[in-house]
Design a protein around this motif. Structure first.
Motif, short mmCIF file in Angstrom:
data_model
loop_
_atom_site.label_atom_id
_atom_site.label_comp_id
_atom_site.label_asym_id
_atom_site.label_seq_id
_atom_site.Cartn_x
_atom_site.Cartn_y
_atom_site.Cartn_z
N GLY A 2 0.77 -1.23 0.00
CA GLY A 2 0.00 0.00 0.00
C GLY A 2 0.80 1.29 0.00
O GLY A 2 0.35 2.30 -0.51
N ASN A 3 2.01 1.29 0.56
CA ASN A 3 2.75 2.55 0.64
C ASN A 3 3.53 2.88 -0.64
O ASN A 3 4.13 3.93 -0.74
N GLY A 4 3.54 1.99 -1.60
CA GLY A 4 4.19 2.25 -2.88
C GLY A 4 5.69 2.03 -2.91
O GLY A 4 6.32 2.22 -3.94
N SER A 5 6.30 1.63 -1.79
CA SER A 5 7.75 1.44 -1.77
C SER A 5 8.19 0.28 -2.67
O SER A 5 9.34 0.23 -3.09
N TRP A 6 7.27 -0.62 -3.01
CA TRP A 6 7.61 -1.75 -3.88
C TRP A 6 8.01 -1.28 -5.27
O TRP A 6 8.72 -1.97 -5.98
N LEU A 7 7.55 -0.08 -5.65
CA LEU A 7 7.90 0.45 -6.98
C LEU A 7 9.40 0.66 -7.15
O LEU A 7 9.90 0.70 -8.26
N THR A 8 10.12 0.83 -6.05
CA THR A 8 11.57 1.06 -6.12
C THR A 8 12.36 -0.24 -5.98
O THR A 8 13.59 -0.19 -6.04
N LYS A 9 11.69 -1.35 -5.84
CA LYS A 9 12.37 -2.64 -5.65
C LYS A 9 12.25 -3.47 -6.92
O LYS A 9 11.18 -3.96 -7.26
N PRO A 10 13.36 -3.66 -7.63
CA PRO A 10 13.33 -4.41 -8.89
C PRO A 10 12.78 -5.83 -8.73
O PRO A 10 12.06 -6.31 -9.60
N GLU A 11 13.09 -6.49 -7.63
CA GLU A 11 12.61 -7.86 -7.42
C GLU A 11 11.08 -7.89 -7.32
O GLU A 11 10.43 -8.77 -7.88
N LEU B 103 8.96 -5.71 -8.62
CA LEU B 103 8.43 -5.44 -9.96
C LEU B 103 8.52 -6.66 -10.85
O LEU B 103 7.60 -6.96 -11.60
N ARG B 104 9.64 -7.39 -10.77
CA ARG B 104 9.82 -8.60 -11.57
C ARG B 104 8.75 -9.63 -11.23
O ARG B 104 8.13 -10.22 -12.11
N VAL B 105 8.48 -9.82 -9.94
CA VAL B 105 7.47 -10.79 -9.51
C VAL B 105 6.09 -10.39 -10.03
O VAL B 105 5.35 -11.22 -10.58
N LEU B 106 5.74 -9.13 -9.89
CA LEU B 106 4.41 -8.68 -10.33
C LEU B 106 4.27 -8.73 -11.85
O LEU B 106 3.22 -9.12 -12.37
N LEU B 107 5.31 -8.37 -12.58
CA LEU B 107 5.24 -8.44 -14.04
C LEU B 107 5.18 -9.90 -14.52
O LEU B 107 4.47 -10.21 -15.47
#
Length: 102
Positions: free
Chosen positions: A53-62, A64-68
């Protein structure tokens, strides 16, 4: 996993099952299990391992890779429901469309 689980559910004649998986897997899991089960009702129970929810995942390449990767699998699962497949000795192939002549 979905094929094996669906066979087990149907062999035990369950009328409904609770589908438990990580929240980002749930849309694809519901799609796959719904396609394989014939008659059992699915009750989703998503599990949240990581708060996004806080959006910090956007800065974590891992992350992003999992979600994509999961999104790509979901799109392929959607296509699997549209494109007719048939088993063959070499694996699974796209079924040929039949042509109706007038």
């Amino acid at each position: 996993n979905a094929e094996e689980s669906a066979k087990w559910v149907e062999s035990h004649a369950y009328g409904s099952i609770i589908l438990v998986t990580n929240n980002y897997h749930m849309p694809r899991s519901l799609l796959e299990m719904g396609r394989l089960l014939h008659g059992a009702r699915l009750e989703p129970y998503p599990v949240v391992n990581t708060k996004l929810g806080n959006g910090s995942w956007l800065t974590k390449p891992e992350a992003l890779r999992v979600l994509l990767t999961e999104y790509s699998k979901y799109v392929l699962a959607l296509a699997r429901g549209v494109v007719p497949l048939r088993p063959s000795p070499e694996g699974v192939t796209i079924a040929e469309a039949s042509v109706v002549k007038n």
